[in-house]
Design a protein around this motif. Structure first.
Motif, short mmCIF file in Angstrom:
data_model
loop_
_atom_site.label_atom_id
_atom_site.label_comp_id
_atom_site.label_asym_id
_atom_site.label_seq_id
_atom_site.Cartn_x
_atom_site.Cartn_y
_atom_site.Cartn_z
N LEU A 3 -26.41 -57.66 23.24
CA LEU A 3 -25.28 -58.59 23.26
C LEU A 3 -25.61 -59.77 24.17
O LEU A 3 -26.11 -59.57 25.28
N VAL A 44 -30.04 -45.84 17.14
CA VAL A 44 -29.58 -47.22 17.03
C VAL A 44 -29.40 -47.80 18.44
O VAL A 44 -29.10 -47.07 19.38
N ASP A 45 -29.62 -49.09 18.57
CA ASP A 45 -29.36 -49.80 19.82
C ASP A 45 -28.90 -51.21 19.51
O ASP A 45 -29.28 -51.77 18.48
N GLN A 46 -28.12 -51.77 20.42
CA GLN A 46 -27.62 -53.13 20.21
C GLN A 46 -27.98 -54.00 21.40
O GLN A 46 -28.23 -53.50 22.50
N GLU A 88 -24.40 -48.65 33.73
CA GLU A 88 -23.38 -48.05 32.87
C GLU A 88 -22.39 -49.14 32.51
O GLU A 88 -21.88 -49.84 33.38
N HIS A 89 -22.10 -49.25 31.21
CA HIS A 89 -21.12 -50.24 30.78
C HIS A 89 -19.72 -49.80 31.18
O HIS A 89 -19.32 -48.68 30.90
N SER A 90 -18.99 -50.65 31.87
CA SER A 90 -17.57 -50.40 32.10
C SER A 90 -16.78 -51.31 31.18
O SER A 90 -17.15 -52.46 30.98
N PHE A 91 -15.73 -50.77 30.63
CA PHE A 91 -14.91 -51.61 29.74
C PHE A 91 -13.44 -51.46 30.07
O PHE A 91 -13.10 -50.95 31.13
N LYS A 101 -28.75 -33.07 33.43
CA LYS A 101 -27.53 -32.57 32.81
C LYS A 101 -27.84 -31.81 31.52
O LYS A 101 -27.30 -30.72 31.28
N ASP A 129 -19.74 -38.83 26.34
CA ASP A 129 -19.54 -37.38 26.46
C ASP A 129 -18.48 -36.91 25.48
O ASP A 129 -18.62 -35.88 24.83
N LEU A 172 -17.01 -41.93 27.61
CA LEU A 172 -16.80 -42.04 26.16
C LEU A 172 -17.89 -41.32 25.39
O LEU A 172 -17.62 -40.60 24.43
N ASP A 218 -24.59 -46.22 20.10
CA ASP A 218 -24.76 -46.98 21.33
C ASP A 218 -23.46 -47.71 21.63
O ASP A 218 -22.87 -48.33 20.75
N THR A 219 -23.03 -47.59 22.90
CA THR A 219 -21.78 -48.21 23.33
C THR A 219 -22.09 -49.25 24.40
O THR A 219 -22.88 -48.99 25.30
N ALA A 220 -21.48 -50.41 24.32
CA ALA A 220 -21.63 -51.40 25.37
C ALA A 220 -20.30 -52.13 25.53
O ALA A 220 -19.43 -52.07 24.64
N PRO A 272 -12.29 -47.63 31.98
CA PRO A 272 -12.99 -46.56 31.25
C PRO A 272 -14.49 -46.75 31.40
O PRO A 272 -14.98 -47.87 31.51
N ARG A 273 -15.22 -45.67 31.41
CA ARG A 273 -16.65 -45.75 31.60
C ARG A 273 -17.39 -45.29 30.35
O ARG A 273 -16.97 -44.37 29.67
N GLU A 274 -18.52 -45.94 30.14
CA GLU A 274 -19.29 -45.70 28.91
C GLU A 274 -19.64 -44.23 28.74
O GLU A 274 -19.45 -43.66 27.67
N PHE A 275 -20.16 -43.59 29.80
CA PHE A 275 -20.68 -42.24 29.61
C PHE A 275 -19.55 -41.23 29.41
O PHE A 275 -19.74 -40.20 28.77
#
Lengths: 298, 298
Positions: free
Chosen positions: B48, B44-46, B295-298, B209, A9, A7, A122-124, A2-5
């Protein structure tokens, strides 16, 4: 993966401007209109896997609800109205997208119940365990914020519900006492208030310290939750000690300045004193009540 | 073992009411007065450990500064003034108290530079690695927030400084471009703006975008940082690719709506187009520019 952007979006699609929110998520910051003269309140809380929840036991919906409800409960403690929230999530690598969405949906469900907009975040991703935070913005909405420092000797010490044993499940599924808090505060008789997150003894010590007063808790009046009794049968700690020291009940603890007791479900469980310190009254015998409850050691 | 409330007491002692802050940390939420009519911004920002910093390399002062500066840079991106911030820290067990204090001092040093009050937070300890978050509240302060979606075909694409190779150290020690952002935005000619956190190509794609436009970057005009050249010698990636795709430069990327170029240090590096998509102009030859960056991948 899964990719951050993707999510982000998806999260942005769950949101809408309206009310105070001039611009919701999708820019660097959310933009909110603010009615002139209102007080603005700001706070934050986090939940960590293995500390505030257990990802092997609790669902992502529960985890999302909990981190939002902890913040909403802070609004209750101040008798303010939640207005907007921002959130962070640090996702363990390998987290399925559905799981990440459920975390958000849990937050949104809790926030929607109080018309609180989630306006950014913010997602990481990382190699660690799940971490979530929510920051909440509240507004006074016609009721002066109730502070901890307002307690005075002679005020009744009251609590809004039965305590203890929240670990059996209630710590994940409590309902923030916002409406009750505002109803009580609107009477003008609530001199100080806090939500019980760290445990009655610990949170009472916060009020006492802020106000420079002491307090006596009458053990016979303390409403003890059935879960405290159940947990006692497991661990041998008395139900009373569970009610006094367990964290995350999220009931309100307050100083009530009136001769008559507060309306239910709030009940008097003691009173504030000029002499500093905390005591437990056990059938007329007083013994010191030490703040225990929850404190992070690092 | 250091104790949470000891740290919180210490943090509370660093704070004071004043300005917008009616009540700083020490209650459930901070209380802020808000001048009528101002727009309020929230984000907000984090950070890690192992993702945004490396605790084995970077000092706690640097880490604290970075998490605050990331948020202040979001204020720059909107051309707003920072007003107040709240923070969370998840401390690995065994963290010395001095280390925890340095994390806070780093945040405070960065916030103080822009008269931003830290008004609350949440501290916890766990078995995981260090996590910090900052939520920031901004105010419009007489300048309309600059949104991403304002770019139009024909606007000049500009950047406020040299890009690339921030990983060599600048990603920990950048200065948020708040004053420059407000100076530029006060001209009324900044149609859209973002801070480069994920990388030029990625952040430009966010503007495109949001605005429904395309963009062309003229490679010859792109200011390339000396660090991009240094890093290129190490990893074989061209300095241009570093400048185009590296994250965490925290310079501003903006759409400038005027015939004359913007005042320095902002420089034009291309323009926005009606045709959607992004292109790189290499001495007259155009090739597609794909959003890479972070981009964070999870």
């Amino acid at each position: 993966m899964p990719r951050e952007f993707e999510l982000i979006d998806w999260i942005a699609a769950q949101q809408a401007a309206g009310g105070l929110v001039r611009l919701a998520a999708g820019d660097d910051l959310a933009v909110l209109d603010w009615p002139g003269g209102e007080l603005l309140l700001l706070g934050v809380d986090q939940v960590l896997d293995g500390v505030h929840f257990d990802s092997s036991q609790h669902t992502p919906l529960q985890i999302g609800r909990k981190v939002m409800n902890r913040n909403l409960s802070d609004c209750a403690a101040m008798a303010c109205l939640p207005a907007a929230a921002v959130a962070t999530v640090a996702l363990p690598r390998g987290t399925p997208m559905d799981y990440a969405r459920d975390l958000y949906s849990g937050m949104k469900e809790a926030a929607d119940a109080f018309a609180c907009a989630i306006v950014g975040g913010d997602t990481a991703a990382w190699d660690g365990k799940l971490v979530m935070t929510v920051s909440i913005l509240g507004r006074s909405g016609g009721i002066a914020p109730v502070l901890r420092k307002g307690a005075r000797p002679g005020d009744l010490l009251c609590v809004t519900g039965a305590l203890g044993g929240s670990l059996l499940g209630r710590h994940m599924d409590f309902v923030p006492r916002i409406e009750l808090a505002r109803t009580l505060a609107a009477t003008g008789k609530v001199a100080a208030m806090i939500d019980i997150s760290d445990g009655l003894s610990r949170d009472l010590s916060h009020i006492c310290k802020a106000a420079g007063v002491g307090a006596i808790v009458d053990a016979a009046r303390l409403p003890i939750h059935g879960d405290a009794v159940k947990l006692s049968q497991r661990d041998g700690v008395t139900p009373l000690d569970h009610a006094l020291h367990d964290g995350e009940d999220h009931e309100l603890l307050l100083a009530w300045r009136a001769d008559a007791p507060p309306p239910p479900p709030a009940v008097p469980i003691g009173w504030f004193t000029a002499e500093r310190g905390m005591w437990l009254d056990l059938a007329g015998q007083r013994r010191p009540l030490d703040p225990r409850g929850w404190e992070h050691s690092f």
